[in-house]
Design an enzyme around this catalytic site. Structure first.
Site, PDB file in Angstrom:
ATOM      1  N   ASP A  89       1.106  -1.158  -0.009  1.00 23.85           N
ATOM      2  CA  ASP A  89       0.258   0.155   0.253  1.00 23.85           C
ATOM      3  C   ASP A  89       0.720   1.333   0.588  1.00 23.85           C
ATOM      4  O   ASP A  89       2.216   1.857   0.479  1.00 23.85           O
ATOM      5  CB  ASP A  89      -0.710  -0.069   1.473  1.00 23.85           C
ATOM      6  CG  ASP A  89      -1.501   1.563   1.068  1.00 23.85           C
ATOM      7  OD1 ASP A  89      -2.314   1.487  -0.047  1.00 23.85           O
ATOM      8  OD2 ASP A  89      -1.718   1.598   2.574  1.00 23.85           O
TER       9      ASP A  89
ATOM     10  N   ASP B 158      -1.047  -0.800   6.353  1.00 22.30           N
ATOM     11  CA  ASP B 158      -1.286  -0.666   7.541  1.00 22.30           C
ATOM     12  C   ASP B 158      -2.525  -0.436   8.283  1.00 22.30           C
ATOM     13  O   ASP B 158      -2.649   0.078   9.605  1.00 22.30           O
ATOM     14  CB  ASP B 158       0.356   0.440   8.015  1.00 22.30           C
ATOM     15  CG  ASP B 158      -1.146   1.266   7.641  1.00 22.30           C
ATOM     16  OD1 ASP B 158      -1.214   1.591   6.314  1.00 22.30           O
ATOM     17  OD2 ASP B 158      -0.017   2.708   7.669  1.00 22.30           O
TER      18      ASP B 158
ATOM     19  N   ASP C 184      -6.366  -2.523   4.507  1.00 21.79           N
ATOM     20  CA  ASP C 184      -6.216  -3.856   4.729  1.00 21.79           C
ATOM     21  C   ASP C 184      -5.777  -4.387   4.220  1.00 21.79           C
ATOM     22  O   ASP C 184      -5.648  -6.024   4.014  1.00 21.79           O
ATOM     23  CB  ASP C 184      -4.695  -2.468   4.409  1.00 21.79           C
ATOM     24  CG  ASP C 184      -3.745  -1.762   3.750  1.00 21.79           C
ATOM     25  OD1 ASP C 184      -4.604  -1.738   2.795  1.00 21.79           O
ATOM     26  OD2 ASP C 184      -3.183  -1.033   4.239  1.00 21.79           O
TER      27      ASP C 184
END
Length: 745
Positions: free
Chosen positions: A434, A633, A637
């Site tokens: 990400d 994080d 996610d």
């Protein structure tokens, strides 16, 4: 038979640890979880069989190993088993030494044992000395051996109990009623050989191994408990009147304001509300460079404050603290089983029965074809097979490496949820990351302020900050912080309104103002063409550019960027060097995402990805045959982290992300992935070395003990040497596993 045993020695073996067999497989359909519902005490489990759970201490029904608490606490460790085994070992040593002298003294040149102690008396002295060694010192092994047979779960204690019992019972009968034995049991002097020294020394050596293993495990557990001890015992609480007092750490509650003076440890996880300092977080992250902290920054309990003074608002305390969660995670991972353990388990399913069969066949072969006294040779070789085949090294091979790797990882800021994560991480060939919070800081910062005709930069920023004070968006916070850093006085805003996906509007100093993207400007009929080219060029640099309009005309623009972490470029290079493809998933625009990807050399980019689509991208890449790890994080996610073969959570992120992941990086940057992957490779290499030692040892040891070398070299292996060799095999496995602690990753 004793007088022939000088042919049985295999020199060069050292004495060492003998471990419990971890290979007995759980009986299908049988429930080994005995903890009742609602039980709130300490649960005990087997380190090698986590499916075994008991509400109190005891022995594992599968392998006989002593159960351990499934949580780590600062309570004094229960060393009763170690103390008991140590006492039994020393009694065994004291009694076995004279037995050995009486039995083997005749092999020393110039020593006539019959002249010193007549054979008839010598046998009874050996019986008197060996009986407490076998029946008291070795009692735990005999009990566990009987239990393993009763529960149809053969393990190392099955072999030890059989070997020791056969040697001892045979010797007792030979001492008390030698006339019962035919000629095939008698030596050249017509006497029936006794093997009290073999039974006693085997028990003593196995006890030595147990003591060594229990001490090694206690040392490792103490290292894990030592993490908990890093936290201070007290905290300095500040009340609403500014008065300060030291209170025990367990009395600190969420929301309490705590003073952290220079050089002190931060007592609990929390947020800085006053002060500025640098914090040494190396004990948790493995990073030696102190981290600057000021108001609004989070701090972690047990880290060390530098030269500044801080007031911290307590956030997570007690069992919820990051330190406590790390300790429990490390403890859980060290008890879990790696998939490769299944190799040893499948071997164990037939190993012990096969060894008993080999011992029976060796007995028959020696009884039929062996030299006189053939039955004595048959007995001693059968016992040697049972003892040397004890699969303790095979059982230690995987668990010891996992135990050491879990602790090593924690010291580097890498937390593995279980052994499977340690094993599979090395196989990853594609890493999905990400952008926000993983590649970048996750905290946007103001980067540019540009004014249009008739306006200056300070006016543009002051108006933009006034509007954004009413917004909770991270970009808004960056603009407000940017104005504060330039010491600009905040302005009041009226009629504030947020237009989803476009920006914000309101009235500042009696003027109608709007801040947002091109869609907001076009919708309001505001011409921003003069600033459009500059805005697009900033987006090409990875910035998020927003237009400001005042009373219907373009006033300027502000740009915000989420800075790339300093460690990210080097981490990407290292991961590429290890052969990984890097894929970025982000909800940002294509232009911004491409700018970041090109700067970092990322292989593939998916932009404008909605949270629910992340797991779909993971599945798509896995369908292409890739072995995918996902690093993220945020809460959004979590599904993708759970779907990937290995989920990697940034420790700076949310709890749910960490719960969904197999690996957590305390520091929260990609360099941790590099370290974690190299630790995974080193651990698997170590496990394979251990399994090779164990398999090779048993493959070679059993035939030699059975006597296959006797026809060619006249070489036999006495049960005592077999016991020493068995212990040495475990020492080699433990020593090899401990090398991981010193490995440079």
């Amino acid at each position: 038979m004793k007088d022939h045993e000088h042919n049985h020695h295999d020199h060069g073996h050292e004495l060492g640890s003998c471990c419990h067999d971890e290979h007995a497989e759980a009986e299908p359909g049988k429930n080994y979880d005995k903890v009742p519902e609602g039980f709130d005490g300490t649960v005990y489990t087997c380190p090698m069989h986590p499916e075994v759970r008991e509400p109190g201490p005891g022995d594992c029904p599968l392998c006989g190993m002593a159960l351990e608490p499934d949580t780590v606490s600062l309570e004094p460790e229960d060393t009763s088993e170690l103390d008991d085994m140590t006492r039994r070992m020393w009694v065994g040593v004291v009694l076995s030494v004279p037995i050995l002298f009486l039995a083997m003294g005749g092999m020393v040149p110039g020593v006539d044992m019959n002249a010193l102690v007549p054979h008839g008396i010598r046998v009874w002295i050996e019986l008197a000395l060996a009986t407490p060694v076998v029946l008291w010192c070795g009692w735990p092994f005999l009990v566990r051996g009987v239990k393993s047979i009763r529960q149809r779960s053969p393990n190392m204690f099955t072999l030890i109990a059989l070997g020791v019992s056969v040697a001892y019972v045979y010797s007792v009968v030979a001492a008390a009623a030698p006339g019962l034995f035919p000629a095939s049991f008698r030596g050249e002097s017509g006497q029936v050989g006794v093997y009290f020294e073999a039974a006693a020394v085997i028990v003593t050596l196995v006890l030595l191994g147990q003591v060594m293993e229990l001490r090694a495990r206690s040392t490792t557990n103490a290292a894990i408990r030592g993490l908990l001890e890093l936290a201070p015992n007290t905290a300095r609480r500040v009340d609403e009147h500014g008065n300060e007092e030291d209170v025990p750490l367990d009395q600190v509650e969420v929301g309490d304001r705590l003073r952290v003076r220079p050089g002190e440890k931060v007592p609990v996880d929390g947020t800085v509300v006053e002060g500025r300092s640098s914090i040494d977080e190396s004990m948790l992250t493995g990073e030696s460079v102190p981290v600057e902290k000021s108001a609004g920054d989070e701090v972690i309990g047990a880290t060390v404050n530098g030269t500044g003074s801080l007031i911290v608002a307590a956030g997570r305390v007690g069992q919820d603290s990051m330190l406590n969660q790390i300790v429990q995670l490390v403890a859980k991972a060290s008890r879990s089983r790696a998939p490769i353990q299944g190799v040893a388990d499948r071997v164990a399913a037939w190993f012990v029965p096969a060894v008993v069969l080999v011992a029976v066949l060796a007995f028959i072969a020696w009884a039929i074809w062996g030299p006189a006294p053939s039955m004595a040779y048959a007995l001693i070789n059968a016992v040697a097979v049972l003892i040397i085949a004890c699969p303790c090294a095979l059982g230690l091979a995987t668990p010891m490496s996992i135990l050491v790797a879990s602790g090593k990882g924690a010291s580097m800021g890498v937390l593995f949820r279980d052994a499977e994560a340690i094993q599979t991480l090395r196989e990853v060939d594609t890493l999905i990351v990400d952008k926000t919070g993983t590649l970048t800081e996750g905290r946007p910062k103001l980067t540019e302020v540009e004014a249009g005709d008739g306006f200056d930069e300070q006016t543009v920023l002051r108006i933009a900050a006034a509007l954004e004070r009413g917004s909770e968006h991270p970009l808004a916070e960056a603009i407000v912080d940017g104005a504060r850093d330039q010491h600009l006085e905040p302005l009041d805003v009226e009629d504030f309104d947020s237009v989803t996906g476009q920006g914000v509007t309101g009235r500042v100093d009696g003027k109608t103002v709007a801040l947002g993207n091109r869609a907001l400007m076009d919708g309001s009929g505001i011409d921003v063409e003069a600033l459009a080219e500059r805005a697009e060029s900033l987006r090409g640099l990875g910035r998020t550019a927003m237009f400001l309009a005042v009373d219907g005309r373009a006033a300027g623009l502000v740009a915000v960027a989420d800075p790339i972490k300093n460690t990210t470029p080097e981490a990407i290079r290292a991961l590429h060097g290890d052969g990984l493809a890097i894929v970025m998933l982000t909800g940002d625009s294509e232009t911004t995402a491409r700018a970041v990807a090109e700067k970092l050399g990322i292989d593939q980019v998916f932009a404008d990805v909605r949270p629910e689509q992340k797991a779909e991208h993971v599945e798509r890449l896995q369908a292409e045959g890739r072995f995918v790890a996902m690093a993220g994080d945020g809460i959004n996610d979590a599904p993708a982290l759970a779907r990937a073969r290995v989920g990697i959570a940034m420790g700076t992120g949310t709890d749910i992300a960490m719960e969904s992941a197999g690996v957590t990086l305390v520091k929260g940057d990609l360099t941790g992935i590099v370290r974690a992957r190299r630790l995974s490779e080193a651990t698997m290499k170590n496990i394979k070395q251990n399994l090779f030692f164990a398999f090779a040892y048993n493959s070679l040891g059993v035939p030699i003990a059975a006597g296959v070398l006797y026809p060619f070299f006249g070489l036999l292996l006495s049960p005592m040497i077999a016991a020493a060799a068995m212990a040495f095999s475990s020492v080699s496995v433990i020593g090899n596993a401990l090398r991981l602690r010193r490995s440079d990753l």
